[in-house]
Structure formats: C-alpha cells, structure tokens
Write a protein that holds these residues in place. Structure first.
Motif, PDB file in Angstrom:
ATOM      1  N   THR A  19      -1.680  -7.786   3.760  1.00  0.00           N
ATOM      2  CA  THR A  19      -1.617  -6.360   4.013  1.00  0.00           C
ATOM      3  C   THR A  19      -2.579  -5.968   5.120  1.00  0.00           C
ATOM      4  OG1 THR A  19      -3.180  -6.072   2.225  1.00  0.00           O
ATOM      5  CG2 THR A  19      -0.867  -5.743   1.700  1.00  0.00           C
ATOM      6  N   THR A  20      -3.706  -6.656   5.193  1.00  0.00           N
ATOM      7  CA  THR A  20      -4.668  -6.373   6.254  1.00  0.00           C
ATOM      8  C   THR A  20      -4.072  -6.678   7.616  1.00  0.00           C
ATOM      9  OG1 THR A  20      -6.476  -6.944   4.753  1.00  0.00           O
ATOM     10  CG2 THR A  20      -6.985  -6.878   7.102  1.00  0.00           C
ATOM     11  N   GLY A  22      -0.944  -6.416   8.287  1.00  0.00           N
ATOM     12  CA  GLY A  22       0.263  -5.629   8.485  1.00  0.00           C
ATOM     13  C   GLY A  22       1.516  -6.339   8.032  1.00  0.00           C
ATOM     14  N   GLU A 212      -5.202   0.226   2.705  1.00  0.00           N
ATOM     15  CA  GLU A 212      -4.019   0.748   3.382  1.00  0.00           C
ATOM     16  C   GLU A 212      -3.108   1.552   2.463  1.00  0.00           C
ATOM     17  OE1 GLU A 212      -4.835  -2.423   3.172  1.00  0.00           O
ATOM     18  OE2 GLU A 212      -5.724  -2.815   5.144  1.00  0.00           O
ATOM     19  N   LYS A 214      -1.507   4.411   0.122  1.00  0.00           N
ATOM     20  CA  LYS A 214      -1.418   5.857   0.295  1.00  0.00           C
ATOM     21  C   LYS A 214      -2.225   6.570  -0.790  1.00  0.00           C
ATOM     22  CE  LYS A 214       3.120   5.686   2.502  1.00  0.00           C
ATOM     23  NZ  LYS A 214       4.512   6.173   2.469  1.00  0.00           N
TER      24      LYS A 214
END
Length: 245
Positions: A19-20, A22, A212, A214
């Motif tokens: 996730t870091t 992307g 990241e 929400k």
C-alpha cells in the motif's frame, strides 16, 4: 494450520509495504497461500449509509458503573502459572509440563478465555441493541481476535508464535460452536467459509489503519461486518438450521 497464521502475519506486513508503494489495488497474492482472495476495499460510503437513528442504547452506555480491566485475585478468569517444587516439579519437567510449547499453550488458553469473556458479555449486546445470533457473536469474536493478534504481533516472534496458538484454540472453538448448532454433514464447508471471512476481515481491518486509509474507514468496516447485513456473508442461525435440515 499454525504455519498458515504465521504466513498471514507475513502477508499482512507485505500488505503495508504494497500500500505504501501504491499497489493496494491488487491483493491476489493472498490466494497463492490458500487464503480468501480479498477484493479491493470499496470507497467509503457516505454518511447516509449509517442509520439515522443510533442503535446505541445511550442510557446503558453512560449510566453503567465503571469497570476496571484488572482481574481481581478471586476472578474465575484469573489463572496463575503453577509453581511446583521438589519431586513434583522434577516429574512435570520430565513430562514437558514446563516446556516452551506447554507454557505457550497454557498462556494462549488464558488469552482466549479472556476474549470469550468479552465477546459474551451481556453489556455489549444491551448497549448496541444486538441480537445474540451466530452471525453477531462470530463477527464480534473475529473483531476481538484481530485486536489481540495485532497486539501480539507487536511483541515480535514470541508474540507471533503465541498468536498462532491462540488462533488454533479459536479455530477449534468455532468448529465446536458450528457443530453444536447441529451442522455435522456440512461442517467442513462452513469452516472453510468462516475461515475466508476471518482472513478477509483481518486484512480489511489492518488496511483500514494504514496512513493511506480514508477517514473513518475502520469504523465503516466494523459497522459493515458487525452491525450491518452489507458486510460479510457470515451464516446466521437460519443458515445453520437449513444446513442441519
């Protein structure tokens, strides 16, 4: 099953790195290790997805007496490690009672007993107006298991190893619960489905805590999995009765 949970911890760490970079959109690597393939988390729904009338019983929430998390010495949940001396201790050592594995299993049993005590507390059902169905209880159990395993993971290898024993005890307990519901012929099928839900929820909760993620994503995930019918497909009592028939 023990190595599988260890691999889950490793893959969860990989999830953070992905996730870091992307790469959150593709989580198919989980299926390679036998876990449920987790679809990318959908966009956070607008607030209208939450009920306009709060399901929380505020009277029971705010007027209940404060309760310490510390266990009193006479608590049935309190289990101290036995400390035998002399010949008895020597015999128990020969029988591997004090081996690292035996000690870890006893500790895991104590931890899981505490988890169950929290999941089955009447207060949580009263405050949030929850029915005590298989779906609700299982969803709360998975949530508490995630909290404990995540905390143990912070203790390094020793904590991860202890978490594996806790998971084994949890897995056996779920199997017993499904069997007590009368499901025997389709027990393996239900256990596979519940295992997928467990791993899917763990990954979803972890992802909701990433930088990241929400705003309010964790609350939304918990709402969907515990309070709403739009989240997991956890079998309810009706499904289990149908399987029994």
């Amino acid at each position: 099953m023990l190595p599988r949970l260890g691999r889950l911890v490793t893959q969860t760490s990989k999830l953070r790195s992905l996730t870091t970079n992307g790469s959150m959109k593709n989580l198919s690597f989980l299926s390679h290790y036998g876990y449920a393939t987790v679809a990318p988390a959908p966009d956070a729904p607008p607030l209208k997805d939450f009920p306009s009338k709060s399901p929380v019983n505020l009277d029971k929430l705010f007027w209940s007496k404060p309760c310490s998390l510390a266990l009193p010495k006479d608590s049935p949940l309190r289990i101290d490690e036995p400390n035998y001396e002399g010949v008895r201790r020597f015999i128990l050592k020969v029988l591997l009672f004090y081996s690292k594995q035996s000690i870890s299993i006893r500790r895991a049993n104590v931890i899981y007993k505490r988890i169950i005590s929290q999941v089955e507390k009447p207060a949580i059902y009263d405050v949030f107006n929850l029915e005590k169905t298989f779906k609700i209880t299982f969803s709360l159990l998975v949530l508490h298991m995630w909290l404990v395993l995540r905390r143990l993971n912070e203790e390094g290898k020793e904590g991860v190893d202890l978490g594996q024993y806790v998971y084994e005890i949890y897995n056996h307990d779920v199997e017993v619960r499904v069997s007590k519901a009368g499901v025997n012929l389709l027990l393996l099928k239900w256990m596979k489905e519940l295992e997928k839900i467990f791993y899917g929820n763990v990954v979803a909760y972890d992802a909701a805590l990433l930088p990241e993620a929400k705003p309010n994503e964790l609350q939304i995930k918990i709402w969907r999995n515990v309070f709403s019918d739009d989240g997991t497909t956890t079998p309810d009592d009706t499904d289990l009765k149908a399987a029994k028939a």
